[in-house]
Every structure is written in structure tokens, then in C-alpha cells.
Design a protein around this motif. Structure first.
Motif, PDB file in Angstrom:
ATOM      1  N   ASP A 162       0.881  -1.147   0.000  1.00 46.71           N
ATOM      2  CA  ASP A 162       0.000   0.000   0.000  1.00 46.71           C
ATOM      3  C   ASP A 162       0.922   1.201   0.000  1.00 46.71           C
ATOM      4  O   ASP A 162       1.815   1.297   0.846  1.00 46.71           O
ATOM      5  CB  ASP A 162      -0.910   0.023   1.237  1.00 46.71           C
ATOM      6  N   VAL A 163       0.734   2.102  -0.972  1.00 50.83           N
ATOM      7  CA  VAL A 163       1.695   3.179  -1.161  1.00 50.83           C
ATOM      8  C   VAL A 163       1.003   4.526  -1.308  1.00 50.83           C
ATOM      9  O   VAL A 163      -0.191   4.609  -1.596  1.00 50.83           O
ATOM     10  CB  VAL A 163       2.564   2.939  -2.423  1.00 50.83           C
ATOM     11  N   TYR A 164       1.795   5.564  -1.097  1.00 52.61           N
ATOM     12  CA  TYR A 164       1.419   6.921  -1.451  1.00 52.61           C
ATOM     13  C   TYR A 164       2.256   7.306  -2.668  1.00 52.61           C
ATOM     14  O   TYR A 164       3.439   6.991  -2.740  1.00 52.61           O
ATOM     15  CB  TYR A 164       1.736   7.907  -0.322  1.00 52.61           C
ATOM     16  N   ARG A 165       1.638   7.992  -3.603  1.00 48.32           N
ATOM     17  CA  ARG A 165       2.357   8.540  -4.749  1.00 48.32           C
ATOM     18  C   ARG A 165       2.480  10.041  -4.561  1.00 48.32           C
ATOM     19  O   ARG A 165       1.597  10.671  -3.997  1.00 48.32           O
ATOM     20  CB  ARG A 165       1.622   8.263  -6.053  1.00 48.32           C
ATOM     21  N   GLY A 166       3.582  10.573  -5.031  1.00 48.14           N
ATOM     22  CA  GLY A 166       3.780  12.007  -4.894  1.00 48.14           C
ATOM     23  C   GLY A 166       4.837  12.494  -5.850  1.00 48.14           C
ATOM     24  O   GLY A 166       5.295  11.761  -6.725  1.00 48.14           O
ATOM     25  N   GLY A 167       5.219  13.738  -5.676  1.00 46.06           N
ATOM     26  CA  GLY A 167       6.229  14.315  -6.547  1.00 46.06           C
ATOM     27  C   GLY A 167       6.964  15.455  -5.887  1.00 46.06           C
ATOM     28  O   GLY A 167       6.500  16.046  -4.911  1.00 46.06           O
ATOM     29  N   LEU A 168       8.123  15.731  -6.433  1.00 46.06           N
ATOM     30  CA  LEU A 168       8.975  16.830  -5.981  1.00 46.06           C
ATOM     31  C   LEU A 168       9.335  17.665  -7.204  1.00 46.06           C
ATOM     32  O   LEU A 168       9.474  17.137  -8.307  1.00 46.06           O
ATOM     33  CB  LEU A 168      10.269  16.296  -5.362  1.00 46.06           C
ATOM     34  N   SER A 169       9.499  18.944  -7.020  1.00 47.50           N
ATOM     35  CA  SER A 169      10.033  19.782  -8.092  1.00 47.50           C
ATOM     36  C   SER A 169      11.324  20.414  -7.594  1.00 47.50           C
ATOM     37  O   SER A 169      11.473  20.714  -6.413  1.00 47.50           O
ATOM     38  CB  SER A 169       9.026  20.848  -8.523  1.00 47.50           C
ATOM     39  N   SER A 170      12.257  20.573  -8.523  1.00 50.56           N
ATOM     40  CA  SER A 170      13.547  21.155  -8.169  1.00 50.56           C
ATOM     41  C   SER A 170      14.021  22.027  -9.316  1.00 50.56           C
ATOM     42  O   SER A 170      13.601  21.868 -10.464  1.00 50.56           O
ATOM     43  CB  SER A 170      14.572  20.069  -7.875  1.00 50.56           C
ATOM     44  N   HIS A 171      14.901  22.931  -9.000  1.00 48.66           N
ATOM     45  CA  HIS A 171      15.484  23.823 -10.001  1.00 48.66           C
ATOM     46  C   HIS A 171      16.932  23.386 -10.195  1.00 48.66           C
ATOM     47  O   HIS A 171      17.766  23.594  -9.321  1.00 48.66           O
ATOM     48  CB  HIS A 171      15.397  25.279  -9.531  1.00 48.66           C
ATOM     49  N   GLU A 172      17.186  22.737 -11.331  1.00 49.40           N
ATOM     50  CA  GLU A 172      18.515  22.218 -11.625  1.00 49.40           C
ATOM     51  C   GLU A 172      18.951  22.697 -13.012  1.00 49.40           C
ATOM     52  O   GLU A 172      18.168  22.636 -13.958  1.00 49.40           O
ATOM     53  CB  GLU A 172      18.506  20.688 -11.605  1.00 49.40           C
ATOM     54  N   ASP A 173      20.166  23.131 -13.126  1.00 48.79           N
ATOM     55  CA  ASP A 173      20.737  23.558 -14.410  1.00 48.79           C
ATOM     56  C   ASP A 173      19.862  24.604 -15.108  1.00 48.79           C
ATOM     57  O   ASP A 173      19.684  24.575 -16.321  1.00 48.79           O
ATOM     58  CB  ASP A 173      20.945  22.349 -15.336  1.00 48.79           C
ATOM     59  N   GLY A 174      19.268  25.500 -14.338  1.00 51.00           N
ATOM     60  CA  GLY A 174      18.449  26.563 -14.900  1.00 51.00           C
ATOM     61  C   GLY A 174      17.063  26.122 -15.343  1.00 51.00           C
ATOM     62  O   GLY A 174      16.355  26.879 -15.986  1.00 51.00           O
ATOM     63  N   GLN A 175      16.671  24.889 -15.039  1.00 48.51           N
ATOM     64  CA  GLN A 175      15.365  24.366 -15.438  1.00 48.51           C
ATOM     65  C   GLN A 175      14.647  23.775 -14.233  1.00 48.51           C
ATOM     66  O   GLN A 175      15.282  23.300 -13.290  1.00 48.51           O
ATOM     67  CB  GLN A 175      15.517  23.275 -16.490  1.00 48.51           C
ATOM     68  N   THR A 176      13.325  23.804 -14.298  1.00 47.55           N
ATOM     69  CA  THR A 176      12.526  23.140 -13.271  1.00 47.55           C
ATOM     70  C   THR A 176      12.340  21.690 -13.684  1.00 47.55           C
ATOM     71  O   THR A 176      11.905  21.406 -14.798  1.00 47.55           O
ATOM     72  CB  THR A 176      11.152  23.817 -13.108  1.00 47.55           C
ATOM     73  N   LYS A 177      12.691  20.785 -12.797  1.00 42.37           N
ATOM     74  CA  LYS A 177      12.577  19.343 -13.067  1.00 42.37           C
ATOM     75  C   LYS A 177      11.598  18.731 -12.086  1.00 42.37           C
ATOM     76  O   LYS A 177      11.502  19.154 -10.934  1.00 42.37           O
ATOM     77  CB  LYS A 177      13.940  18.673 -12.923  1.00 42.37           C
ATOM     78  N   GLN A 178      10.865  17.728 -12.562  1.00 43.31           N
ATOM     79  CA  GLN A 178       9.888  17.016 -11.739  1.00 43.31           C
ATOM     80  C   GLN A 178      10.411  15.626 -11.405  1.00 43.31           C
ATOM     81  O   GLN A 178      11.015  14.963 -12.252  1.00 43.31           O
ATOM     82  CB  GLN A 178       8.561  16.886 -12.500  1.00 43.31           C
ATOM     83  N   HIS A 179      10.178  15.193 -10.182  1.00 39.23           N
ATOM     84  CA  HIS A 179      10.574  13.870  -9.728  1.00 39.23           C
ATOM     85  C   HIS A 179       9.333  13.209  -9.116  1.00 39.23           C
ATOM     86  O   HIS A 179       8.728  13.771  -8.200  1.00 39.23           O
ATOM     87  CB  HIS A 179      11.668  13.953  -8.662  1.00 39.23           C
ATOM     88  N   ASP A 180       8.951  12.049  -9.628  1.00 41.18           N
ATOM     89  CA  ASP A 180       7.833  11.302  -9.059  1.00 41.18           C
ATOM     90  C   ASP A 180       8.379  10.271  -8.090  1.00 41.18           C
ATOM     91  O   ASP A 180       9.452   9.698  -8.307  1.00 41.18           O
ATOM     92  CB  ASP A 180       7.042  10.589 -10.156  1.00 41.18           C
ATOM     93  N   PHE A 181       7.636  10.012  -7.018  1.00 38.27           N
ATOM     94  CA  PHE A 181       8.066   8.993  -6.062  1.00 38.27           C
ATOM     95  C   PHE A 181       6.902   8.123  -5.639  1.00 38.27           C
ATOM     96  O   PHE A 181       5.745   8.496  -5.752  1.00 38.27           O
ATOM     97  CB  PHE A 181       8.754   9.611  -4.839  1.00 38.27           C
ATOM     98  N   VAL A 182       7.250   6.940  -5.166  1.00 35.30           N
ATOM     99  CA  VAL A 182       6.307   5.995  -4.584  1.00 35.30           C
ATOM    100  C   VAL A 182       6.890   5.618  -3.233  1.00 35.30           C
ATOM    101  O   VAL A 182       8.053   5.225  -3.138  1.00 35.30           O
ATOM    102  CB  VAL A 182       6.144   4.734  -5.462  1.00 35.30           C
ATOM    103  N   VAL A 183       6.085   5.768  -2.171  1.00 37.12           N
ATOM    104  CA  VAL A 183       6.580   5.505  -0.821  1.00 37.12           C
ATOM    105  C   VAL A 183       5.622   4.535  -0.115  1.00 37.12           C
ATOM    106  O   VAL A 183       4.405   4.634  -0.260  1.00 37.12           O
ATOM    107  CB  VAL A 183       6.760   6.826  -0.035  1.00 37.12           C
ATOM    108  N   ASP A 184       6.180   3.567   0.600  1.00 37.98           N
ATOM    109  CA  ASP A 184       5.395   2.583   1.334  1.00 37.98           C
ATOM    110  C   ASP A 184       4.585   3.275   2.419  1.00 37.98           C
ATOM    111  O   ASP A 184       5.128   4.011   3.239  1.00 37.98           O
ATOM    112  CB  ASP A 184       6.337   1.541   1.947  1.00 37.98           C
ATOM    113  N   ALA A 185       3.279   3.029   2.438  1.00 38.52           N
ATOM    114  CA  ALA A 185       2.387   3.698   3.393  1.00 38.52           C
ATOM    115  C   ALA A 185       2.560   3.170   4.817  1.00 38.52           C
ATOM    116  O   ALA A 185       2.220   3.862   5.767  1.00 38.52           O
ATOM    117  CB  ALA A 185       0.930   3.535   2.958  1.00 38.52           C
ATOM    118  N   LYS A 186       3.102   1.969   4.983  1.00 35.92           N
ATOM    119  CA  LYS A 186       3.276   1.421   6.336  1.00 35.92           C
ATOM    120  C   LYS A 186       4.583   1.846   6.980  1.00 35.92           C
ATOM    121  O   LYS A 186       4.638   2.077   8.171  1.00 35.92           O
ATOM    122  CB  LYS A 186       3.192  -0.108   6.296  1.00 35.92           C
ATOM    123  N   THR A 187       5.647   1.946   6.174  1.00 40.04           N
ATOM    124  CA  THR A 187       6.964   2.213   6.750  1.00 40.04           C
ATOM    125  C   THR A 187       7.536   3.574   6.381  1.00 40.04           C
ATOM    126  O   THR A 187       8.450   4.049   7.042  1.00 40.04           O
ATOM    127  CB  THR A 187       7.976   1.143   6.304  1.00 40.04           C
TER     128      THR A 187
END
Length: 103
Positions: free
Chosen positions: A68-93
């Protein structure tokens, strides 16, 4: 043996059993705490500007294991551009199962 001693013993037994049951039941990590953990785990490698997480856990299968997981995302500013990072994290741990960079 007095009735009073018997009642005290039974009460203490039930209370101890209930406390052990509550301590042993696996509880899920809140989505807010999971997001905070993800951000703290990646902060040394990714300069996080923004983040989001789905509040409802969903079923996820990876390497023939069910989570059972949560899905989410992060945004960062790298090399003059905004980049998106998707993640999946275990909901229990709160363990990160996936972290992908969007192009």
C-alpha cells in the motif's frame, strides 16, 4: 482467594492484553509524514522547491511484492530548469520504493 483479588487480576490482564494488541497492530504512516521523510532523504541530492502527495494510499506491486503506497512528486530547479521527480513511498513504513526523474 478473595473476589477483589480475582477482579483486580482479570482487569490487569485485560489492560495488558489491550496494550500489547495496540502496540503490535501495524499502523500506516500519515501522508504528511511520508512526504516529510522523502524530502529529508533526498535533500542532499535534489534541491527541492515544491512537493505534493496523494492523501489516499493505493495498491502497488513491485518485484512480485504487494504494497500500500502513497504517490507524490517533488520539483527542483537544476541547471536553470525546473525538473519534476515522481516517487512511490510505502504507506506502512515510509520507505521510498521508487524515485524517478521526469524529463
Amino acid at each position: 482467594m478473595k473476589i477483589r483479588d480475582l477482579v483486580i487480576g482479570v482487569t490487569v490482564g485485560f489492560a495488558a492484553g489491550y496494550a500489547v494488541k495496540e502496540a503490535c497492530t501495524s499502523k500506516s504512516v500519515s501522508p504528511e509524514k511520508a512526504l516529510k521523510e522523502v524530502k529529508s532523504n533526498v535533500q542532499n541530492k535534489i534541491p527541492v522547491n515544491g512537493s505534493w502527495i496523494h492523501m489516499n494510499p493505493e495498491h502497488y506491486e513491485k518485484n512480485d511484492l504487494d504494497y500500500d503506497v502513497y504517490r507524490g512528486g517533488l520539483s527542483s530547479h537544476e541547471d536553470g530548469q525546473t525538473k519534476q521527480h515522481d516517487f512511490v513511498v510505502d504507506a506502512k513504513t515510509g520507505t521510498i520504493l521508487e524515485l524517478d526523474k521526469q524529463r
